[in-house]
Scaffold this motif. Sequence first.
Motif, PDB file in Angstrom:
ATOM      1  N   PHE A 207     -24.100 -29.186  18.121  1.00 59.91           N
ATOM      2  CA  PHE A 207     -24.850 -27.987  17.764  1.00 59.91           C
ATOM      3  C   PHE A 207     -24.347 -26.779  18.556  1.00 59.91           C
ATOM      4  N   LEU A 208     -24.071 -26.997  19.841  1.00 64.91           N
ATOM      5  CA  LEU A 208     -23.601 -25.904  20.691  1.00 64.91           C
ATOM      6  C   LEU A 208     -22.289 -25.336  20.172  1.00 64.91           C
ATOM      7  N   LEU A 209     -21.372 -26.226  19.793  1.00 61.50           N
ATOM      8  CA  LEU A 209     -20.078 -25.771  19.296  1.00 61.50           C
ATOM      9  C   LEU A 209     -20.210 -25.065  17.948  1.00 61.50           C
ATOM     10  N   LEU A 210     -21.149 -25.526  17.117  1.00 63.03           N
ATOM     11  CA  LEU A 210     -21.314 -24.928  15.795  1.00 63.03           C
ATOM     12  C   LEU A 210     -21.880 -23.526  15.863  1.00 63.03           C
ATOM     13  N   LEU A 386     -14.639 -30.331  23.609  1.00 65.51           N
ATOM     14  CA  LEU A 386     -15.166 -29.202  24.387  1.00 65.51           C
ATOM     15  C   LEU A 386     -14.041 -28.449  25.094  1.00 65.51           C
ATOM     16  N   PHE A 387     -13.124 -29.192  25.724  1.00 62.23           N
ATOM     17  CA  PHE A 387     -12.023 -28.542  26.447  1.00 62.23           C
ATOM     18  C   PHE A 387     -11.107 -27.792  25.483  1.00 62.23           C
ATOM     19  N   VAL A 388     -10.749 -28.428  24.360  1.00 68.06           N
ATOM     20  CA  VAL A 388      -9.842 -27.794  23.398  1.00 68.06           C
ATOM     21  C   VAL A 388     -10.503 -26.558  22.790  1.00 68.06           C
ATOM     22  N   TYR A 389     -11.813 -26.653  22.511  1.00 65.48           N
ATOM     23  CA  TYR A 389     -12.522 -25.523  21.906  1.00 65.48           C
ATOM     24  C   TYR A 389     -12.420 -24.279  22.778  1.00 65.48           C
ATOM     25  N   VAL A 390     -12.577 -24.455  24.089  1.00 63.71           N
ATOM     26  CA  VAL A 390     -12.566 -23.309  25.000  1.00 63.71           C
ATOM     27  C   VAL A 390     -11.147 -22.919  25.375  1.00 63.71           C
ATOM     28  N   ASP A 391     -10.317 -23.903  25.729  1.00 62.50           N
ATOM     29  CA  ASP A 391      -8.989 -23.590  26.260  1.00 62.50           C
ATOM     30  C   ASP A 391      -8.078 -23.006  25.188  1.00 62.50           C
ATOM     31  N   LEU A 392      -8.166 -23.501  23.958  1.00 63.50           N
ATOM     32  CA  LEU A 392      -7.316 -22.963  22.899  1.00 63.50           C
ATOM     33  C   LEU A 392      -7.664 -21.506  22.618  1.00 63.50           C
ATOM     34  N   ALA A 393      -8.951 -21.170  22.648  1.00 64.04           N
ATOM     35  CA  ALA A 393      -9.348 -19.771  22.473  1.00 64.04           C
ATOM     36  C   ALA A 393      -8.794 -18.909  23.604  1.00 64.04           C
ATOM     37  N   ARG A 415      -7.671 -24.690  34.366  1.00 62.08           N
ATOM     38  CA  ARG A 415      -7.080 -25.412  33.251  1.00 62.08           C
ATOM     39  C   ARG A 415      -6.460 -26.714  33.717  1.00 62.08           C
ATOM     40  N   VAL A 416      -5.759 -26.647  34.847  1.00 60.26           N
ATOM     41  CA  VAL A 416      -5.144 -27.866  35.392  1.00 60.26           C
ATOM     42  C   VAL A 416      -6.224 -28.879  35.775  1.00 60.26           C
ATOM     43  N   ALA A 417      -7.296 -28.387  36.379  1.00 64.74           N
ATOM     44  CA  ALA A 417      -8.388 -29.293  36.762  1.00 64.74           C
ATOM     45  C   ALA A 417      -9.007 -29.946  35.535  1.00 64.74           C
ATOM     46  N   GLY A 418      -9.183 -29.179  34.463  1.00 67.71           N
ATOM     47  CA  GLY A 418      -9.740 -29.751  33.238  1.00 67.71           C
ATOM     48  C   GLY A 418      -8.847 -30.835  32.655  1.00 67.71           C
ATOM     49  N   LEU A 419      -7.527 -30.609  32.657  1.00 63.86           N
ATOM     50  CA  LEU A 419      -6.595 -31.608  32.144  1.00 63.86           C
ATOM     51  C   LEU A 419      -6.589 -32.865  33.012  1.00 63.86           C
ATOM     52  N   ILE A 420      -6.662 -32.673  34.336  1.00 65.62           N
ATOM     53  CA  ILE A 420      -6.706 -33.836  35.233  1.00 65.62           C
ATOM     54  C   ILE A 420      -7.971 -34.650  35.001  1.00 65.62           C
ATOM     55  N   LEU A 421      -9.098 -33.954  34.813  1.00 64.44           N
ATOM     56  CA  LEU A 421     -10.356 -34.667  34.564  1.00 64.44           C
ATOM     57  C   LEU A 421     -10.314 -35.413  33.231  1.00 64.44           C
ATOM     58  N   LEU A 422      -9.673 -34.828  32.220  1.00 67.29           N
ATOM     59  CA  LEU A 422      -9.540 -35.532  30.938  1.00 67.29           C
ATOM     60  C   LEU A 422      -8.698 -36.791  31.098  1.00 67.29           C
ATOM     61  N   GLY A 423      -7.588 -36.679  31.848  1.00 72.02           N
ATOM     62  CA  GLY A 423      -6.766 -37.859  32.079  1.00 72.02           C
ATOM     63  C   GLY A 423      -7.496 -38.911  32.894  1.00 72.02           C
ATOM     64  N   LEU A 430     -16.858 -41.419  33.874  1.00 66.31           N
ATOM     65  CA  LEU A 430     -17.670 -40.565  34.746  1.00 66.31           C
ATOM     66  C   LEU A 430     -16.920 -39.311  35.177  1.00 66.31           C
ATOM     67  N   PHE A 431     -15.591 -39.365  35.204  1.00 68.54           N
ATOM     68  CA  PHE A 431     -14.821 -38.167  35.552  1.00 68.54           C
ATOM     69  C   PHE A 431     -15.023 -37.055  34.525  1.00 68.54           C
ATOM     70  N   LEU A 432     -15.396 -37.418  33.313  1.00 68.26           N
ATOM     71  CA  LEU A 432     -15.556 -36.432  32.252  1.00 68.26           C
ATOM     72  C   LEU A 432     -16.739 -35.503  32.489  1.00 68.26           C
ATOM     73  N   LEU A 433     -17.669 -35.912  33.347  1.00 62.46           N
ATOM     74  CA  LEU A 433     -18.823 -35.058  33.626  1.00 62.46           C
ATOM     75  C   LEU A 433     -18.414 -33.755  34.313  1.00 62.46           C
ATOM     76  N   GLY A 434     -17.226 -33.746  34.913  1.00 61.51           N
ATOM     77  CA  GLY A 434     -16.756 -32.521  35.563  1.00 61.51           C
ATOM     78  C   GLY A 434     -16.123 -31.528  34.613  1.00 61.51           C
ATOM     79  N   VAL A 435     -15.803 -31.962  33.369  1.00 62.49           N
ATOM     80  CA  VAL A 435     -15.146 -31.055  32.412  1.00 62.49           C
ATOM     81  C   VAL A 435     -16.025 -29.856  32.066  1.00 62.49           C
ATOM     82  N   PRO A 436     -17.328 -30.037  31.732  1.00 62.15           N
ATOM     83  CA  PRO A 436     -18.151 -28.840  31.449  1.00 62.15           C
ATOM     84  C   PRO A 436     -18.266 -27.899  32.643  1.00 62.15           C
ATOM     85  N   LEU A 437     -18.271 -28.450  33.860  1.00 56.92           N
ATOM     86  CA  LEU A 437     -18.366 -27.591  35.049  1.00 56.92           C
ATOM     87  C   LEU A 437     -17.138 -26.709  35.185  1.00 56.92           C
TER      88      LEU A 437
END
Length: 452
Positions: A207-210, A386-393, A415-423, A430-437
């Motif tokens: 819903f948030l993304l829409l 979520l990461f692609v939605y924000v970072d691509l923009a 951006r680097v931190a987001g990619l590291i958290l995704l990996g 549980l590492f994914l919880l840091g992506v929104p932050l």
Amino acid sequence: MEPRTTYSVYKWLRKKRWKKKIDLYQQTYNMVVDPVMVFYSGLFIIFCLFIGYDWLQQLLTVLDGRGGIIAPYALFLPLLAVISAAITSFTDPGIRFTSSEFQLSFLPHSRKTLVNYLFLEKYILQILIIIVVPLPFAFVLMSWESAVLWVSLLFLSYPLSLWLQWKLFSLPSIYKMSVILFSAIFSILFFFDYPVLLLYLGISVLFLLLFMRKEDLDWGRIIDINDARVWNMWLVGYFTEVKIKPPKRFGITKSIWKKKRGRHYSVQHLYGRIWTGYLQRSADVIWKTIPTVCLIILVIPMRVDWMLMFTLPIAIVVYHEVAGGLFSDVENVFHSMPFEEESCKTSYINWAYIGFFPVVICFFSIQMILGESFVAIGMQLIAIILFVYVDLAQVINERMMMVQKENFYREEWRRVAGLILLGAGVYHPLFLLGVPLVVFKPGRSIRKELIS
């Protein structure tokens, strides 16, 4: 003379509308109904009610206590409400905002307030229906706790469904299909006994993304459909053989495939057509990039599964850089034609999001092949989207500033931190919880610098 309040005018309008409808029903009754037939039909209905009452008592005796079978599925109601709203939003806005309310909005009466009154009126009516019909059956067939849970979720699911249906109605069909697809996936996960809170979290992120992108409502289409639905009275139409229909067909297939009249004159659609032609001319780059990115995600992890921790960020970076590189040619795309910056970026980003969808499918497929749990895959997909939605923009915004020769500053470490958290999230969710932050932390947006 003091101006009347919006509520008083709305109440007067509704009263007049009901009076006109009652008059039409009375005229139809006097014209085609035989009083003798009505008398015998009434006796037959009373006789059927007595038979139905005895049958209902026998049925309740048989079903007594068996409602516990459906009691655990109460938490599925919000997901069902979302799917129902997305499907019906193709042909029905849900809230009966007609041409009369639209004309009132040109007077000193807020259009938003009128919509809220219509929403509350329909919600209160639905509450009364729930109290009269499902509530007694729930208390007879289920335990007290299960009945309260079912009825409470019904009270919460209906306004959610009505609000979502109203919002989705004016959005393009791709948004509606996306909601149906992801809601169906979450529903399947629900029946596999995955945590309900995670599924609700996924729906909330969807819903948030829409609705982060605010778009104007299609008031013309809303009014056409609502006028036809309000005044197409079944009983009157049955006897008079006159049916009121909207001036244009608004079925599901028509909503998906038929273009609206005048749509090609909108700025958004004009830029979309320009970008479509440009992407067709750049098809060789696109058909090399997307399969390559998909192969990076699919092939290497099938040989060494832990390599997905590295191939996923690499695939995202490659896709974003190629998408940004294609956008950098914006001056050659529009030549000397002036263009609106925001609409130009938005129309291109929409195509870029669609192009990333095969990458999401490949990631889901490789994780299924590797035997990852559905909960972990769901969390990873939410974080990736979520990461692609924000970072691509952000990447497209950077390219626009580079084309316009504007100075800007971006904190690359985010951006680097987001990619590291995704990996790392491939290793443990549980590492994914840091992506929104990282994504939504203040200061994430690009800041222009003054040229000294």
